[in-house]
Every structure is written in structure tokens, then in C-alpha cells.
Design a protein around this motif. Sequence first.
Motif, mmCIF file in Angstrom:
data_model
loop_
_atom_site.group_PDB
_atom_site.id
_atom_site.type_symbol
_atom_site.label_atom_id
_atom_site.label_comp_id
_atom_site.label_asym_id
_atom_site.label_seq_id
_atom_site.Cartn_x
_atom_site.Cartn_y
_atom_site.Cartn_z
ATOM 1 N N ASP A 67 14.180 4.052 -12.766
ATOM 2 C CA ASP A 67 12.984 4.210 -13.854
ATOM 3 C C ASP A 67 12.441 3.032 -14.433
ATOM 4 N N ALA A 68 11.298 2.974 -14.592
ATOM 5 C CA ALA A 68 10.541 1.737 -15.268
ATOM 6 C C ALA A 68 10.707 0.669 -14.698
ATOM 7 N N ALA A 69 10.712 0.455 -13.263
ATOM 8 C CA ALA A 69 10.928 -0.641 -12.441
ATOM 9 C C ALA A 69 9.732 -1.185 -11.991
ATOM 10 N N THR A 70 9.719 -2.452 -11.884
ATOM 11 C CA THR A 70 8.458 -3.080 -11.326
ATOM 12 C C THR A 70 8.281 -2.872 -9.723
ATOM 13 N N LYS A 71 7.570 -3.234 -9.069
ATOM 14 C CA LYS A 71 7.356 -2.753 -7.845
ATOM 15 C C LYS A 71 8.205 -3.569 -7.131
ATOM 16 N N ALA A 72 8.532 -4.927 -7.367
ATOM 17 C CA ALA A 72 9.377 -5.829 -6.787
ATOM 18 C C ALA A 72 10.797 -5.101 -7.024
ATOM 19 N N ILE A 84 -2.127 -1.572 4.460
ATOM 20 C CA ILE A 84 -1.171 -2.584 4.766
ATOM 21 C C ILE A 84 -0.578 -2.128 5.825
ATOM 22 N N VAL A 85 -0.975 -2.947 7.076
ATOM 23 C CA VAL A 85 -0.126 -2.830 8.576
ATOM 24 C C VAL A 85 0.908 -4.072 8.779
ATOM 25 N N VAL A 86 1.956 -3.731 8.899
ATOM 26 C CA VAL A 86 3.025 -4.735 9.436
ATOM 27 C C VAL A 86 3.577 -4.392 10.741
ATOM 28 N N PRO A 87 3.522 -5.653 11.632
ATOM 29 C CA PRO A 87 4.088 -5.420 12.751
ATOM 30 C C PRO A 87 5.488 -5.502 12.779
ATOM 31 N N VAL A 88 6.115 -4.723 13.801
ATOM 32 C CA VAL A 88 7.501 -4.932 13.992
ATOM 33 C C VAL A 88 7.732 -5.390 15.539
ATOM 34 N N ASP A 107 -0.500 -5.740 -2.241
ATOM 35 C CA ASP A 107 -0.292 -7.068 -2.415
ATOM 36 C C ASP A 107 0.655 -8.070 -1.911
ATOM 37 N N GLU A 108 0.925 -9.250 -2.326
ATOM 38 C CA GLU A 108 1.658 -10.145 -1.655
ATOM 39 C C GLU A 108 3.131 -9.527 -1.735
ATOM 40 N N THR A 109 3.452 -8.905 -3.021
ATOM 41 C CA THR A 109 4.715 -8.196 -3.149
ATOM 42 C C THR A 109 5.140 -7.213 -2.039
ATOM 43 N N TYR A 159 8.039 -7.777 0.878
ATOM 44 C CA TYR A 159 9.104 -6.796 1.044
ATOM 45 C C TYR A 159 8.897 -5.935 2.300
ATOM 46 N N LEU A 160 7.789 -5.562 2.478
ATOM 47 C CA LEU A 160 7.558 -4.577 3.876
ATOM 48 C C LEU A 160 7.891 -5.649 4.915
ATOM 49 N N GLU A 161 7.489 -6.878 4.984
ATOM 50 C CA GLU A 161 7.804 -7.615 6.279
ATOM 51 C C GLU A 161 9.461 -7.690 6.457
ATOM 52 N N GLU A 162 10.181 -8.257 5.104
ATOM 53 C CA GLU A 162 11.511 -7.990 5.255
ATOM 54 C C GLU A 162 12.061 -6.819 5.726
ATOM 55 N N LEU A 163 11.624 -5.684 5.152
ATOM 56 C CA LEU A 163 12.256 -4.574 5.743
ATOM 57 C C LEU A 163 11.937 -4.236 7.216
#
Length: 160
Positions: free
Chosen positions: A9-14, A117-121, A142-144, A148-152
Motif C-alpha cells: 500500500d502507498a508504494a511508489t511505482k518503483a 509502452i512496448v518492450v521487446p522480448v 516513464d523511464e521507471t 523495470y519492464l525491460e528487466e522483467l
Amino acid sequence: MAENLFIPDAATKAEKYQAVIPQIEALITGEPDLYANLANTSAALREAFGFFWVGFYLVKNEQLVLGPFQGPIACTRINFGKGVCGTAWKEAKTQLVPDVDAFPGHIACSSASRSEIVVPVFKGNKVAMVLDVDSDQLADFDETDQNYLEELMGILGKTL
């Protein structure tokens, strides 16, 4: 892994990404079925962040073909280099689009989509699929999100 996500709860996006990514990794590790992993990944991302649409397009016969997703119905096939997804495939890099109406050649699968946002796999050094995430708000990514999506997607790519 349990079938429930822990989302602080109440967490930042990161902080949300930092909490959710290990849970998704645990969920897909050891599961050999690609579609099960894609379905759970898209469901987890939508649940954690409330995205308007989140899903995958897989490279099949020189097109992107709709795979597991969460959200309203979507375009079924996208050609190489067309729209945001096809561009991410062609350029083999993430596309961060604050206003889809300003993106040349945008494919409007839903008129409610405003940013994307589109991230290649990758499988090896080739794009095997893309993660597509849409928002009904302008400039919602945004960059966040990108980092993180690139990491995932790197974690997901290791399961291919």
C-alpha cells in the motif's frame, strides 16, 4: 507461489515493481508452458498497476499475433514495422509513447488508449514477442516503467 500478489500500500511505482517482479519471476520459474507464463504475467501487471491493457504479441510467420492479454479486445495481427508494436519489433528496442495520437502510423486497437509502452522480448538475439502496455491517460509511462519492464522481459526471455 500463491495465486495472490502482495502489492504494498502507498508504494511508489518503483517500489511496486520491486515487489511484483520477484513474485512474477517465482510464478513463471519452472513452469514450461509459455501461454501460462504470459497470461499470469499480464494478469499480475494489470492487477499491480491498474493498466488499461497489458498483453503480448508473438512473432509468428512474419507477423505479430495476439497472445495472452488482460483488457478489452485487441488487434489480432500487426505487421513488421507497423504501429508501436511493429516498430518495437523492427527496431528491437522499447517504444515509450506519451501520446499515441502523435505516433506516426499508430494502430488504434482501442480509441480509449492514450499512451503506450512496448518492450521487446528476445530469444537469443531475435525478438520473439513484445509486451504491449496501454494506458487511458496521456504520458502515463516513464523511464521507471521502461527500466523495470525491460528487466522483467529479460527474465521472461530466459524461459523461452
